[in-house]
Motif scaffolding. Structure first.
Motif, PDB file in Angstrom:
ATOM      1  N   VAL A 422       0.836  -1.206   0.000  1.00 34.80           N
ATOM      2  CA  VAL A 422       0.000   0.000   0.000  1.00 34.80           C
ATOM      3  C   VAL A 422       0.870   1.256   0.000  1.00 34.80           C
ATOM      4  N   LEU A 423       1.911   1.263   0.819  1.00 33.27           N
ATOM      5  CA  LEU A 423       2.805   2.421   0.878  1.00 33.27           C
ATOM      6  C   LEU A 423       3.494   2.660  -0.460  1.00 33.27           C
ATOM      7  N   LEU A 424       3.961   1.576  -1.086  1.00 32.20           N
ATOM      8  CA  LEU A 424       4.643   1.722  -2.369  1.00 32.20           C
ATOM      9  C   LEU A 424       3.671   2.155  -3.463  1.00 32.20           C
ATOM     10  N   ALA A 425       2.413   1.704  -3.373  1.00 36.22           N
ATOM     11  CA  ALA A 425       1.403   2.145  -4.341  1.00 36.22           C
ATOM     12  C   ALA A 425       1.172   3.647  -4.228  1.00 36.22           C
ATOM     13  N   VAL A 426       1.159   4.150  -2.992  1.00 33.45           N
ATOM     14  CA  VAL A 426       1.049   5.593  -2.784  1.00 33.45           C
ATOM     15  C   VAL A 426       2.240   6.303  -3.415  1.00 33.45           C
ATOM     16  N   LEU A 430       2.286   9.270  -6.322  1.00 33.89           N
ATOM     17  CA  LEU A 430       2.987  10.547  -6.144  1.00 33.89           C
ATOM     18  C   LEU A 430       4.011  10.774  -7.254  1.00 33.89           C
ATOM     19  N   TYR A 431       4.654   9.712  -7.674  1.00 28.84           N
ATOM     20  CA  TYR A 431       5.655   9.838  -8.736  1.00 28.84           C
ATOM     21  C   TYR A 431       5.020  10.347 -10.022  1.00 28.84           C
ATOM     22  N   ALA A 434       4.030  13.979  -9.759  1.00 30.49           N
ATOM     23  CA  ALA A 434       5.196  14.858  -9.920  1.00 30.49           C
ATOM     24  C   ALA A 434       5.657  14.910 -11.370  1.00 30.49           C
ATOM     25  N   ARG A 435       5.577  13.761 -12.044  1.00 24.98           N
ATOM     26  CA  ARG A 435       5.992  13.714 -13.444  1.00 24.98           C
ATOM     27  C   ARG A 435       5.064  14.555 -14.322  1.00 24.98           C
ATOM     28  N   ALA A 436       3.765  14.462 -14.054  1.00 22.80           N
ATOM     29  CA  ALA A 436       2.806  15.268 -14.812  1.00 22.80           C
ATOM     30  C   ALA A 436       3.028  16.752 -14.563  1.00 22.80           C
ATOM     31  N   SER A 437       3.373  17.099 -13.320  1.00 23.04           N
ATOM     32  CA  SER A 437       3.638  18.494 -12.981  1.00 23.04           C
ATOM     33  C   SER A 437       4.860  19.023 -13.721  1.00 23.04           C
ATOM     34  N   ARG A 438       5.903  18.185 -13.832  1.00 17.69           N
ATOM     35  CA  ARG A 438       7.106  18.592 -14.565  1.00 17.69           C
ATOM     36  C   ARG A 438       6.796  18.786 -16.039  1.00 17.69           C
ATOM     37  N   GLY A 439       5.933  17.917 -16.572  1.00 19.12           N
ATOM     38  CA  GLY A 439       5.541  18.044 -17.973  1.00 19.12           C
ATOM     39  C   GLY A 439       4.808  19.345 -18.235  1.00 19.12           C
TER      40      GLY A 439
END
Length: 450
Positions: A422-426, A430-431, A434-439
């Motif tokens: 569950v933690l890794l899915a979160v 988030l990754y 963040a990637r969409a935000s950089r785009g």
């Protein structure tokens, strides 16, 4: 283990962070983080599996920890940058998502540990002196830790020197009082080799080593202050192996003392086994002394864990794996203040969970995943030459390090695996956010330029 030389030493990193960590400070940083608060409750848990042979799983756990420590020594001296395992993964695998998840695993483990430690601080230990609600007290405690963290790495590590000496003194008290007990004809030395009657010694030692391994976790946090260490090529390996060896010796002596002073049944029934050991010796030491020492040990663990978490966040922001906002540094203090604020807020939110038992096991699982990544990264990055001398570990050590981590992972319960998933899915969510935000940022920049 040797020094791998490609060119004359060049330890300058061009870092924005202040190089204020000396060899002795780094040694005490690692020792304080490894000793932690766990040893004050560990003997009771171990005695359920191995009876009086408490030293056996501790010694096995030390050997397993040293395997992965060798990989950290090579990579930290080769790439002395904040961010630790995430930076190593980025260089080795060239897959941003993998690097992010390794760094996120460190973050998740760090802030969860800090939340648990803050609750421990605000619980029975603090309740010995003052009756306050645990969660609000834990939040205030984390705020104070953040303030000390923001003051600077050197101030934080000077505080760590004092706290490490205090927590170490508690373990020395255990060893000395049992020695006094033996001098007076008390105790039972025969218990140190006595496994439970129904137990297979080898399997019992392996099972208990999982718990004992947690007592050595903490050395990996030092990789995240590498950018602030003076001459890391020379200083880091000595501090790392020296602190682990010191902790191992102290742990084994405490284990022997505990077995000699009390039978396994009494140790396993006690929530404060070392306090029970000292009481059994008859040496007149007030109970409140150990409460203070335990509070200091917990506070020290929380401080060092939050230093690690904030430096991981800063390093990932520098690598553009997290928003650049988290890479801001105080101009005078040269500390990553936005990363400190962010990790502290998350730790405060986690204190609302209250139950940290399963989360603590999840921390171990997440760190084992990080350790596997780091051990593999050492082998992958052997082809990458750098312009300065660095430590080189024997090749068989990272190979055995991977095997040892996989072995320990097989002993984890399904519930713990679920929490980690569950933690890794979160983290994955988030990754991609963040990637969409950089785009979008690149698109906006291109539109503005045109």
């Amino acid at each position: 283990m040797t020094s791998d030389t490609a060119a004359p030493p060049q330890d300058g990193t061009g870092s924005k962070l202040k190089q204020a960590v000396t060899g002795p400070l780094l040694f005490l940083f690692i020792l304080g983080d490894v000793l932690g608060a766990g040893i004050y409750a560990l003997m009771g848990t171990l005695s359920k599996d191995v009876g009086g042979a408490l030293w056996a799983p501790l010694l096995l756990a030390l050997l397993l920890a040293l395997l992965t420590a060798g990989s950290y020594a090579e990579l930290v001296t080769k790439y002395p940058k904040a961010g630790g395992a995430a930076v190593f993964a980025e260089r080795a695998y060239k897959v941003p998502l993998v690097s992010f998840l390794v760094g996120f695993s460190m973050l998740a483990a760090g802030v969860t540990s800090a939340a648990g430690l803050s609750l421990a601080f605000a619980g029975d230990y603090l309740g010995t002196f003052i009756d306050v609600p645990p969660v609000p007290a834990a939040i205030v405690f984390l705020a104070l830790v953040a303030c000390l963290n923001a003051r600077g790495i050197s101030d934080s590590l000077r505080s760590n020197v004092v706290m490490t000496i205090i927590e170490l003194s508690g373990l020395v008290i255990v060893i000395v009082t049992v020695a006094v007990m033996m001098g007076g004809g008390g105790g039972d030395v025969s218990r140190v080799g006595a496994f439970p009657a129904e137990a297979n010694p080898a399997l019992a030692t392996l099972s208990a080593a999982i718990v004992a391994y947690y007592s050595f976790v903490g050395f990996e946090t030092s990789a995240n202050v590498a950018e602030e260490v003076r001459e890391p090529r020379k200083v880091y390996p000595r501090a790392l192996f020296g602190s682990l060896a010191t902790a191992g010796v102290v742990y084994v002596l405490v284990a022997l003392a505990s077995s000699i002073a009390l039978p396994a049944s009494e140790l396993s029934d006690s929530s404060g086994p070392l306090l029970a050991v000292v009481a059994a010796t008859g040496v007149p030491i007030p109970d409140w002394v150990f409460s203070i020492i335990a509070l200091v040990a917990v506070a020290n663990g929380a401080l060092l864990t939050m230093i690690m978490a904030s430096r991981v966040t800063y390093g990932m922001a520098e690598q553009r794996l997290l928003p650049r906002l988290l890479g801001k540094v105080l101009p005078n203090r040269k500390t990553p203040w936005t990363a400190i604020v962010a990790t502290t807020v998350v730790a405060m939110l986690l204190t609302l969970v209250g139950d940290v038992g399963t989360l603590a096991e999840t921390v171990v699982l997440l760190l084992l995943v990080v350790f596997i990544s780091t051990n593999v990264a050492v082998l992958v990055l052997r082809k990458d030459r750098v312009e300065h001398e660095h430590f080189r570990v024997w090749t068989f050590m990272p190979v055995l390090g991977v095997a040892s981590c996989i072995l320990l992972l097989t002993q984890q319960s399904g519930q713990v695996w679920l929490y980690a998933a569950v933690l890794l899915a979160v983290g994955v969510v988030l990754y991609f956010i963040a990637r969409a935000s950089r785009g979008r940022d690149r698109t906006d920049s291109g539109t503005s330029a045109s």
